[in-house]
Motif scaffolding. Sequence first.
Motif, PDB file in Angstrom:
ATOM      1  N   UNK A  21      -2.383   2.256  -1.472  1.00  0.00           N
ATOM      2  CA  UNK A  21      -3.491   3.273  -2.122  1.00  0.00           C
ATOM      3  C   UNK A  21      -3.958   4.425  -1.233  1.00  0.00           C
ATOM      4  N   UNK A  22      -4.190   3.815   0.167  1.00  0.00           N
ATOM      5  CA  UNK A  22      -4.573   4.840   1.051  1.00  0.00           C
ATOM      6  C   UNK A  22      -3.672   5.921   1.320  1.00  0.00           C
ATOM      7  N   UNK A  23      -2.347   5.764   1.670  1.00  0.00           N
ATOM      8  CA  UNK A  23      -1.445   6.717   1.771  1.00  0.00           C
ATOM      9  C   UNK A  23      -1.091   7.523   0.482  1.00  0.00           C
ATOM     10  N   UNK A  24      -1.101   6.894  -0.983  1.00  0.00           N
ATOM     11  CA  UNK A  24      -0.885   7.829  -1.921  1.00  0.00           C
ATOM     12  C   UNK A  24      -2.093   8.697  -1.977  1.00  0.00           C
ATOM     13  N   UNK A  25      -3.189   8.172  -1.857  1.00  0.00           N
ATOM     14  CA  UNK A  25      -4.547   9.108  -2.118  1.00  0.00           C
ATOM     15  C   UNK A  25      -4.648  10.226  -1.090  1.00  0.00           C
ATOM     16  N   UNK A  26      -4.001  10.003   0.243  1.00  0.00           N
ATOM     17  CA  UNK A  26      -4.207  10.942   1.256  1.00  0.00           C
ATOM     18  C   UNK A  26      -3.063  11.924   0.888  1.00  0.00           C
ATOM     19  N   UNK A  27      -2.016  11.686   0.124  1.00  0.00           N
ATOM     20  CA  UNK A  27      -1.193  12.695  -0.481  1.00  0.00           C
ATOM     21  C   UNK A  27      -1.652  13.674  -1.783  1.00  0.00           C
ATOM     22  N   UNK A  28      -2.972  13.324  -2.221  1.00  0.00           N
ATOM     23  CA  UNK A  28      -3.407  13.996  -3.068  1.00  0.00           C
ATOM     24  C   UNK A  28      -3.299  13.250  -4.498  1.00  0.00           C
ATOM     25  N   UNK A  29      -2.795  12.327  -4.572  1.00  0.00           N
ATOM     26  CA  UNK A  29      -2.347  11.360  -5.746  1.00  0.00           C
ATOM     27  C   UNK A  29      -3.804  10.809  -6.522  1.00  0.00           C
ATOM     28  N   UNK A  30      -3.874  10.650  -7.504  1.00  0.00           N
ATOM     29  CA  UNK A  30      -5.092  10.059  -8.245  1.00  0.00           C
ATOM     30  C   UNK A  30      -4.796   8.591  -8.279  1.00  0.00           C
ATOM     31  N   UNK A  31      -5.718   7.981  -7.333  1.00  0.00           N
ATOM     32  CA  UNK A  31      -5.336   6.443  -7.134  1.00  0.00           C
ATOM     33  C   UNK A  31      -6.877   5.743  -7.306  1.00  0.00           C
ATOM     34  N   UNK A  32      -6.626   4.617  -7.907  1.00  0.00           N
ATOM     35  CA  UNK A  32      -7.673   3.601  -8.091  1.00  0.00           C
ATOM     36  C   UNK A  32      -7.156   2.250  -7.607  1.00  0.00           C
ATOM     37  N   UNK A  33      -7.942   1.673  -6.894  1.00  0.00           N
ATOM     38  CA  UNK A  33      -7.549   0.012  -6.497  1.00  0.00           C
ATOM     39  C   UNK A  33      -8.663  -0.855  -6.836  1.00  0.00           C
ATOM     40  N   UNK A  34      -8.366  -1.893  -7.368  1.00  0.00           N
ATOM     41  CA  UNK A  34      -9.228  -2.817  -7.722  1.00  0.00           C
ATOM     42  C   UNK A  34      -9.173  -4.097  -6.971  1.00  0.00           C
ATOM     43  N   UNK A  35     -10.204  -4.690  -6.587  1.00  0.00           N
ATOM     44  CA  UNK A  35     -10.322  -6.108  -5.837  1.00  0.00           C
ATOM     45  C   UNK A  35     -11.489  -6.790  -6.231  1.00  0.00           C
ATOM     46  N   UNK A  36     -11.059  -7.996  -6.812  1.00  0.00           N
ATOM     47  CA  UNK A  36     -12.126  -9.010  -7.415  1.00  0.00           C
ATOM     48  C   UNK A  36     -12.931  -9.848  -6.501  1.00  0.00           C
ATOM     49  N   UNK A  37     -12.514  -9.837  -4.985  1.00  0.00           N
ATOM     50  CA  UNK A  37     -13.286 -10.498  -4.034  1.00  0.00           C
ATOM     51  C   UNK A  37     -13.593  -9.471  -2.914  1.00  0.00           C
ATOM     52  N   UNK A  38     -12.967  -9.532  -1.815  1.00  0.00           N
ATOM     53  CA  UNK A  38     -13.420  -8.724  -0.747  1.00  0.00           C
ATOM     54  C   UNK A  38     -12.162  -7.963  -0.326  1.00  0.00           C
ATOM     55  N   UNK A  39     -12.274  -6.735   0.278  1.00  0.00           N
ATOM     56  CA  UNK A  39     -11.310  -6.064   0.605  1.00  0.00           C
ATOM     57  C   UNK A  39     -10.788  -6.695   1.984  1.00  0.00           C
ATOM     58  N   UNK A  40      -9.321  -6.575   2.226  1.00  0.00           N
ATOM     59  CA  UNK A  40      -8.858  -7.076   3.505  1.00  0.00           C
ATOM     60  C   UNK A  40      -7.929  -8.167   3.130  1.00  0.00           C
ATOM     61  N   UNK A  41      -8.064  -8.916   2.125  1.00  0.00           N
ATOM     62  CA  UNK A  41      -7.114  -9.941   1.484  1.00  0.00           C
ATOM     63  C   UNK A  41      -7.015 -11.031   2.335  1.00  0.00           C
ATOM     64  N   UNK A  42      -5.841 -11.932   2.195  1.00  0.00           N
ATOM     65  CA  UNK A  42      -5.824 -13.374   2.919  1.00  0.00           C
ATOM     66  C   UNK A  42      -5.930 -12.949   4.344  1.00  0.00           C
ATOM     67  N   UNK A  43      -5.206 -11.822   5.094  1.00  0.00           N
ATOM     68  CA  UNK A  43      -5.167 -11.562   6.516  1.00  0.00           C
ATOM     69  C   UNK A  43      -6.378 -11.548   7.019  1.00  0.00           C
ATOM     70  N   UNK A  44      -7.185 -10.638   6.436  1.00  0.00           N
ATOM     71  CA  UNK A  44      -8.449 -10.287   7.089  1.00  0.00           C
ATOM     72  C   UNK A  44      -9.554 -11.342   6.856  1.00  0.00           C
ATOM     73  N   UNK A  45      -9.803 -11.657   5.443  1.00  0.00           N
ATOM     74  CA  UNK A  45     -10.805 -12.547   4.985  1.00  0.00           C
ATOM     75  C   UNK A  45     -10.595 -13.760   5.423  1.00  0.00           C
ATOM     76  N   UNK A  46      -9.551 -14.429   5.120  1.00  0.00           N
ATOM     77  CA  UNK A  46      -9.287 -15.931   4.974  1.00  0.00           C
ATOM     78  C   UNK A  46      -7.876 -16.354   5.892  1.00  0.00           C
ATOM     79  N   UNK A  47      -7.303 -15.605   6.897  1.00  0.00           N
ATOM     80  CA  UNK A  47      -5.997 -15.637   7.312  1.00  0.00           C
ATOM     81  C   UNK A  47      -6.065 -15.399   8.715  1.00  0.00           C
ATOM     82  N   UNK A  48      -5.071 -14.730   8.918  1.00  0.00           N
ATOM     83  CA  UNK A  48      -4.614 -14.180  10.369  1.00  0.00           C
ATOM     84  C   UNK A  48      -5.803 -13.920  11.089  1.00  0.00           C
ATOM     85  N   UNK A  49      -6.823 -13.087  10.818  1.00  0.00           N
ATOM     86  CA  UNK A  49      -7.661 -12.482  11.614  1.00  0.00           C
ATOM     87  C   UNK A  49      -8.653 -13.957  12.111  1.00  0.00           C
ATOM     88  N   UNK A  50      -9.327 -14.512  10.872  1.00  0.00           N
ATOM     89  CA  UNK A  50     -10.248 -15.521  11.727  1.00  0.00           C
ATOM     90  C   UNK A  50      -9.560 -16.556  12.423  1.00  0.00           C
TER      91      UNK A  50
END
Length: 463
Positions: A21-50
């Motif tokens: 989403x970030x790379x596409x938006x940086x190119x000027x594309x019209x982008x929306x991203x939906x997340x129902x819990x927290x941004x970062x996903x498994x890795x950041x929120x409940x996986x690799x990082x913790x």
Amino acid sequence: MATYDLDLFVIGGGSGGVRAGRLAAAMGKRVAIAEEYRFGGTCVIRGCVPKKLFVYASQFPEHFEDAAGYGWTVGETSFDWPTLVANKDREIARLEGLYRKGLENAGARIIEGRAVLLDRHTVQVGAETLTAENILIATGGRPNPHEALPGREHCIYSNEAFDLTELPRTIAIEGGGYIAVEFANIFHGLGVETTLIYRGKEILSRFDGDVRRGLHEAMEAKGIRIICQDIIEKVEKRADGRLDTQLMSGNVETFDKVMLAIGRLPNTEGLGLEKTGVETGVKGEIRVDAYSRTSVENIWAIGDVTDRVQLTPVAIHEAMCFIETVFKDNPTEVDHQDIATAVFSQPEIGTVGLSEEDAARRFEELEIYRASFRPMRHTLSGRQEKMIMKLVVDASSRRVVGAHILGPDAGEMAQLLGIAIKGELTKDVFDRTMAVHPTAAEELVTMYRPTYRVRNGERLYDR
């Protein structure tokens, strides 16, 4: 030609979805991203990082012990679990903020809520409906709930393990993969009496046999109990809150907590895939081609939801290939070969390329270079734990096709070895490389004679 509200709608705010989403938006594309819990996903929120933060925390008792051999006197120590959890939460909140900021700065629209597909170009989030030329599904995975296990409602999974109100005195962990093994080491290091239960003959089934056995021995030497070729058949909660755990072997043992770490499932339920024609596999995983395109031309999927390789850097790589293919007119296949990875056990495992067992099935003859030694950092501490370093070489081409390390900083070494393996370097290049002394890693370039050869599955030792 149809017109749409967006060029790209991303479902899922984990590492892969956010990168795309970030790379596409940086190119000027019209982008929306939906997340129902927290941004970062498994890795950041409940996986690799913790997980890695908890690994650091669990290593301190050994550091305190080792300090004496170097002349340090460490006073009375104590550990406060709530402090670790609170500090972990603070770091996760910081990282989530960075994910959001990156999307916002690139110009992507962030939508908080569950996205559901209505058709191949239409997505509904709450009361809002949006259309998009391309849709990217990056909803990740979740722990296998083991629904057939009586009493599973009394058990915890990796998600809950990060936020327990207090540390248990005893815990049983079912599973033999990297999640189960890492948590067994974490809990043990934090003072919990830990038992690991695995149905297979040896833990970490997809790893090289030498490092699997070496880690098993090291864990047992530390005091972690490992039960192989057994499974949990039933869990019952007692009046005092403890858990009577019946094993297939017939034994009944009692633990304060039981953690299930027996695989993960793709998050595809309730997405509306059936309305689009997107094909899924037996576990619900989204089937994709080499470019991450689904069976529907404008719908794509990356990361754990495809159940290809469940690693954060892989999801990010798949996202970058997606951007090249869809928005840069540069069709780029995802390369899943020779992925370096680490198990943050204690000691660590770092690995890239083929195990000896896999290589023996692929090549006519192998040269195996193997060293086992006590690293310098343990000589004054008195710790008897050994390192294993191993190179797997195709005897015909001399190419190094696998590298495996068990010991301190193995994950760091695996990242650099990944470049060598990916570059298809030969053992002769390793031999011509000067060693950095004194380091443990120098062993990788000073093993000049093969320890043994493997031909037709048989080990042959030079006389």
